[in-house]
Design a protein around this motif. Structure first.
Motif, PDB file in Angstrom:
ATOM      1  N   SER A  43      26.417  42.693  41.813  1.00  4.54           N
ATOM      2  CA  SER A  43      25.633  43.383  40.794  1.00  4.54           C
ATOM      3  C   SER A  43      25.486  42.525  39.537  1.00  4.54           C
ATOM      4  O   SER A  43      26.194  41.530  39.344  1.00  4.54           O
ATOM      5  N   ILE A  44      24.594  42.939  38.662  1.00  6.70           N
ATOM      6  CA  ILE A  44      24.317  42.178  37.443  1.00  6.70           C
ATOM      7  C   ILE A  44      25.423  42.315  36.406  1.00  6.70           C
ATOM      8  O   ILE A  44      25.379  41.633  35.377  1.00  6.70           O
ATOM      9  N   ILE A  45      26.431  43.169  36.646  1.00  4.36           N
ATOM     10  CA  ILE A  45      27.540  43.289  35.698  1.00  4.36           C
ATOM     11  C   ILE A  45      28.680  42.337  36.035  1.00  4.36           C
ATOM     12  O   ILE A  45      29.634  42.215  35.257  1.00  4.36           O
ATOM     13  N   ALA A  46      28.607  41.662  37.187  1.00  2.00           N
ATOM     14  CA  ALA A  46      29.657  40.704  37.560  1.00  2.00           C
ATOM     15  C   ALA A  46      29.680  39.562  36.549  1.00  2.00           C
ATOM     16  O   ALA A  46      28.647  39.156  36.000  1.00  2.00           O
ATOM     17  N   ASP A  47      30.863  39.031  36.300  1.00  2.00           N
ATOM     18  CA  ASP A  47      31.031  38.020  35.258  1.00  2.00           C
ATOM     19  C   ASP A  47      30.211  36.758  35.486  1.00  2.00           C
ATOM     20  O   ASP A  47      29.860  36.058  34.539  1.00  2.00           O
ATOM     21  N   ASN A  48      29.907  36.434  36.723  1.00  2.00           N
ATOM     22  CA  ASN A  48      29.154  35.204  37.005  1.00  2.00           C
ATOM     23  C   ASN A  48      27.665  35.463  37.205  1.00  2.00           C
ATOM     24  O   ASN A  48      26.924  34.575  37.631  1.00  2.00           O
ATOM     25  N   ALA A  49      27.202  36.676  36.903  1.00  2.00           N
ATOM     26  CA  ALA A  49      25.801  37.026  37.118  1.00  2.00           C
ATOM     27  C   ALA A  49      24.984  36.740  35.859  1.00  2.00           C
ATOM     28  O   ALA A  49      25.418  37.005  34.731  1.00  2.00           O
ATOM     29  N   ASN A  50      23.788  36.180  36.055  1.00  2.00           N
ATOM     30  CA  ASN A  50      22.860  35.907  34.955  1.00  2.00           C
ATOM     31  C   ASN A  50      21.453  36.303  35.382  1.00  2.00           C
ATOM     32  O   ASN A  50      21.016  35.966  36.497  1.00  2.00           O
ATOM     33  N   VAL A  51      20.769  37.016  34.520  1.00  2.00           N
ATOM     34  CA  VAL A  51      19.418  37.481  34.824  1.00  2.00           C
ATOM     35  C   VAL A  51      18.529  37.218  33.612  1.00  2.00           C
ATOM     36  O   VAL A  51      18.866  37.591  32.483  1.00  2.00           O
ATOM     37  N   GLN A  91      34.081  43.372  31.591  1.00  2.00           N
ATOM     38  CA  GLN A  91      34.972  43.987  30.617  1.00  2.00           C
ATOM     39  C   GLN A  91      34.204  44.879  29.647  1.00  2.00           C
ATOM     40  O   GLN A  91      34.642  45.985  29.306  1.00  2.00           O
ATOM     41  N   SER A  92      33.023  44.413  29.208  1.00  2.00           N
ATOM     42  CA  SER A  92      32.209  45.216  28.283  1.00  2.00           C
ATOM     43  C   SER A  92      31.701  46.490  28.961  1.00  2.00           C
ATOM     44  O   SER A  92      31.638  47.558  28.349  1.00  2.00           O
ATOM     45  N   VAL A  93      31.348  46.369  30.220  1.00  2.00           N
ATOM     46  CA  VAL A  93      30.886  47.551  30.957  1.00  2.00           C
ATOM     47  C   VAL A  93      32.018  48.556  31.108  1.00  2.00           C
ATOM     48  O   VAL A  93      31.834  49.766  30.922  1.00  2.00           O
ATOM     49  N   MET A  94      33.198  48.067  31.456  1.00  2.00           N
ATOM     50  CA  MET A  94      34.336  48.954  31.669  1.00  2.00           C
ATOM     51  C   MET A  94      34.774  49.632  30.381  1.00  2.00           C
ATOM     52  O   MET A  94      35.166  50.802  30.389  1.00  2.00           O
ATOM     53  N   SER A  95      34.718  48.924  29.265  1.00  2.00           N
ATOM     54  CA  SER A  95      35.206  49.490  28.001  1.00  2.00           C
ATOM     55  C   SER A  95      34.134  50.286  27.252  1.00  2.00           C
ATOM     56  O   SER A  95      34.409  51.354  26.701  1.00  2.00           O
ATOM     57  N   ASP A  96      32.886  49.761  27.236  1.00  2.00           N
ATOM     58  CA  ASP A  96      31.842  50.394  26.421  1.00  2.00           C
ATOM     59  C   ASP A  96      30.585  50.782  27.202  1.00  2.00           C
ATOM     60  O   ASP A  96      29.650  51.339  26.631  1.00  2.00           O
ATOM     61  N   GLY A  97      30.535  50.450  28.479  1.00  2.00           N
ATOM     62  CA  GLY A  97      29.370  50.811  29.283  1.00  2.00           C
ATOM     63  C   GLY A  97      28.137  49.982  28.982  1.00  2.00           C
ATOM     64  O   GLY A  97      27.009  50.452  29.189  1.00  2.00           O
ATOM     65  N   PHE A 113      26.950  52.020  37.096  1.00  2.00           N
ATOM     66  CA  PHE A 113      27.687  51.142  38.000  1.00  2.00           C
ATOM     67  C   PHE A 113      29.051  51.697  38.420  1.00  2.00           C
ATOM     68  O   PHE A 113      29.801  51.011  39.098  1.00  2.00           O
ATOM     69  N   GLN A 114      29.341  52.910  38.024  1.00  2.00           N
ATOM     70  CA  GLN A 114      30.543  53.581  38.525  1.00  2.00           C
ATOM     71  C   GLN A 114      30.237  54.464  39.720  1.00  2.00           C
ATOM     72  O   GLN A 114      31.137  54.834  40.470  1.00  2.00           O
ATOM     73  N   HIS A 115      28.980  54.818  39.894  1.00  2.00           N
ATOM     74  CA  HIS A 115      28.605  55.748  40.961  1.00  2.00           C
ATOM     75  C   HIS A 115      27.337  55.245  41.638  1.00  2.00           C
ATOM     76  O   HIS A 115      26.226  55.568  41.206  1.00  2.00           O
ATOM     77  N   ASP A 168      34.293  46.916  45.918  1.00  2.00           N
ATOM     78  CA  ASP A 168      35.498  46.210  45.499  1.00  2.00           C
ATOM     79  C   ASP A 168      36.584  47.221  45.162  1.00  2.00           C
ATOM     80  O   ASP A 168      36.366  48.434  45.156  1.00  2.00           O
ATOM     81  N   SER A 169      37.768  46.737  44.839  1.00  2.00           N
ATOM     82  CA  SER A 169      38.930  47.606  44.660  1.00  2.00           C
ATOM     83  C   SER A 169      38.895  48.416  43.377  1.00  2.00           C
ATOM     84  O   SER A 169      39.613  49.406  43.249  1.00  2.00           O
ATOM     85  N   SER A 170      38.081  48.031  42.398  1.00  2.00           N
ATOM     86  CA  SER A 170      38.031  48.763  41.136  1.00  2.00           C
ATOM     87  C   SER A 170      37.066  49.935  41.255  1.00  2.00           C
ATOM     88  O   SER A 170      36.434  50.155  42.289  1.00  2.00           O
ATOM     89  N   ASN A 171      36.950  50.706  40.157  1.00  2.00           N
ATOM     90  CA  ASN A 171      36.026  51.832  40.140  1.00  2.00           C
ATOM     91  C   ASN A 171      34.607  51.416  39.793  1.00  2.00           C
ATOM     92  O   ASN A 171      33.711  52.258  39.736  1.00  2.00           O
ATOM     93  N   TRP A 172      34.392  50.128  39.548  1.00  2.00           N
ATOM     94  CA  TRP A 172      33.079  49.640  39.154  1.00  2.00           C
ATOM     95  C   TRP A 172      32.465  48.832  40.297  1.00  2.00           C
ATOM     96  O   TRP A 172      33.111  48.003  40.904  1.00  2.00           O
ATOM     97  N   PHE A 173      31.176  49.086  40.543  1.00  2.00           N
ATOM     98  CA  PHE A 173      30.496  48.462  41.672  1.00  2.00           C
ATOM     99  C   PHE A 173      29.912  47.112  41.256  1.00  2.00           C
ATOM    100  O   PHE A 173      28.697  46.923  41.237  1.00  2.00           O
ATOM    101  N   TYR A 174      30.775  46.160  40.929  1.00  2.00           N
ATOM    102  CA  TYR A 174      30.265  44.829  40.623  1.00  2.00           C
ATOM    103  C   TYR A 174      30.038  44.028  41.905  1.00  2.00           C
ATOM    104  O   TYR A 174      29.376  42.990  41.896  1.00  2.00           O
ATOM    105  N   SER A 175      30.549  44.528  43.014  1.00  2.00           N
ATOM    106  CA  SER A 175      30.295  43.948  44.326  1.00  2.00           C
ATOM    107  C   SER A 175      30.457  45.062  45.352  1.00  2.00           C
ATOM    108  O   SER A 175      31.436  45.795  45.309  1.00  2.00           O
ATOM    109  N   PHE A 176      29.498  45.172  46.266  1.00  2.00           N
ATOM    110  CA  PHE A 176      29.587  46.242  47.262  1.00  2.00           C
ATOM    111  C   PHE A 176      28.841  45.846  48.526  1.00  2.00           C
ATOM    112  O   PHE A 176      28.077  44.867  48.539  1.00  2.00           O
TER     113      PHE A 176
END
Length: 298
Positions: free
Chosen positions: A180-188, A206-212, A272-274, A134-142
Motif C-alpha cells: 500500500s501507499i502507506i508503506a515506508d518505502n512507497a512513493n507516489v 508511523q504517521s498513519v498509525m499515530s495520526d491517520g 488502511f485499518q479496514h 501483515d501482522s499489524s492492524n494496518w494494511f501496509y501489505s496484504f
C-alpha cells in the motif's frame, strides 16, 4: 475377693419409622371410630377428639407447607425456563445485531468501491477480496485472492475505499501481494486537483498509525494557492500509477526551510485499518502510455 460382674440389660428400642407407622395406624383407627360410627359416645369420643384433632391439624399444616413448597418449586422451574429462554433470545439478538453491523460495514465498503469505480470508469477493473495481511492492524501489505490466472500482473494499481490503496508487487497463480501507499518505502507522484501542482507522497506508516495521515513534500506553490482540504490525485508523471486516482486530501501544509517548496500531510481516501474488498485496475501505466503514444502518432 471376686470381682462383681455387672450385666448390662438390653434396652428395647423401636425404630422411628415403625413408631411413625404405628402412630399413623392409631390415628386412622381413632378417626374411623370417631367419625364413621356412632357406637362410642361421650367420654370416649371426646378423648378421641383430643388425640385426633391435634394430629389432623399437624397433618394439615404439614400438607399445606408441602403444597406451598411444591407450588414454589413449580413457579421456580417456570421462572428458570423463562430466564433461559430470555438468555437464548438475547444471544440470538446479539448475533443478529453483529451480523447486521457486519452487513452494514460491507454495504458501506461496496458503496465506496462503486463510487470509486464510477470515478475511474475509464479503466477496466476486477474485484478481489483480501485473504491475508501483515501482522499489524494496518494494511501496509496484504494478499488478495486473484493472481496470474485471472490476468493480474505486477504493478497493477489497486483501489479500496474511496481511492488508491497501492500496487501489486508479486503474483502467484491464484493470489497476488499488494504493497500500500502507506508503506515506508512507497512513493507516489500526486497532483493537487484544483491547481495541477505536483508533489511527492511518501509512505509513512508511523504517521498513519499515530495520526491517520501520510506525508507529502516537494510541492511548488509560490502563489499560495494550495490550502487544507484540497484533493490530491495521482499524477500523470508517475511511472507506475495511472493518473487521476484519488489519494486523499491536504490536512496540513508548511513551508520548507529553503522557502522554495512546501510539505505537509494528507488524510488518505482509504481506511488502511479496514480493507476487505478491492478493485484491481487491469491496465498497466506503461501499457496506457504506449497506447496513448501510438494514438498520438496516428
Amino acid at each position: 475377693m471376686s470381682p462383681v460382674i455387672k450385666k448390662k440389660r438390653n434396652k428395647f428400642t423401636l425404630p422411628s419409622k415403625y413408631l411413625l407407622l404405628i402412630l399413623s395406624g392409631v390415628c386412622v383407627a381413632l378417626m374411623l371410630v370417631t367419625f364413621k360410627t356412632d357406637l362410642f359416645e361421650g367420654p370416649l369420643r371426646a378423648a378421641a377428639g383430643y388425640v385426633v384433632v391435634p394430629f389432623q391439624k399437624g397433618i394439615a399444616s404439614v400438607g399445606g407447607y408441602l403444597y406451598d413448597r411444591a407450588e414454589e418449586m413449580g413457579q421456580l422451574k417456570e421462572v428458570l425456563a423463562e430466564n433461559q429462554a430470555l438468555k437464548d433470545q438475547v444471544d440470538a439478538l446479539t448475533m443478529e445485531n453483529a451480523q447486521l453491523q457486519q452487513d452494514k460495514y460491507e454495504l458501506t465498503s461496496l458503496r465506496e468501491l462503486y463510487e470509486i469505480d464510477k470515478a475511474t470508469s475509464e479503466y477496466e477493473k476486477t474485484g478481489a477480496r483480501v485473504i491475508a495481511s501483515d501482522s499489524s492492524n494496518w494494511f501496509y501489505s496484504f494478499v488478495i485472492d486473484k493472481g496470474s490466472d485471472d490476468g493480474i500482473q505486477v504493478d497493477m494499481n489497486v483501489l479500496a475505499g474511496s481511492g488508491l490503496a497501492g500496487r501489486v508487487v508479486s503474483v502467484g497463480p491464484n493470489y497476488a501481494r499488494v504493497v500500500s501507499i502507506i508503506a515506508d518505502n512507497a512513493n507516489v507522484y500526486g497532483t493537487i486537483l484544483s491547481t495541477s501542482e505536483n508533489l511527492m507522497v511518501s509512505g509513512d506508516l508511523q504517521s498513519v498509525m499515530s495520526d491517520g495521515v501520510i506525508r507529502f513534500e516537494q510541492l511548488y506553490d509560490k502563489e499560495n494557492k494550495v490550502s487544507e482540504g484540497d484533493k490530491v490525485v495521482t499524477s500523470n508523471i508517475s511511472n507506475k500509477y495511472l493518473p487521476g486516482i484519488p489519494i486523499g486530501f491536504i490536512s496540513s501544509i508548511s513551508t520548507s526551510y529553503n522557502n522554495m517548496t512546501k510539505y505537509g500531510y494528507i488524510t488518505p481516501a482509504v481506511d488502511f485499518q479496514h480493507i476487505q474488498e478491492v478493485l484491481v485496475i487491469m491496465e498497466l501505466k506503461q501499457q496506457v502510455t504506449q497506447e496513448k503514444h501510438s494514438m498520438d502518432k496516428e
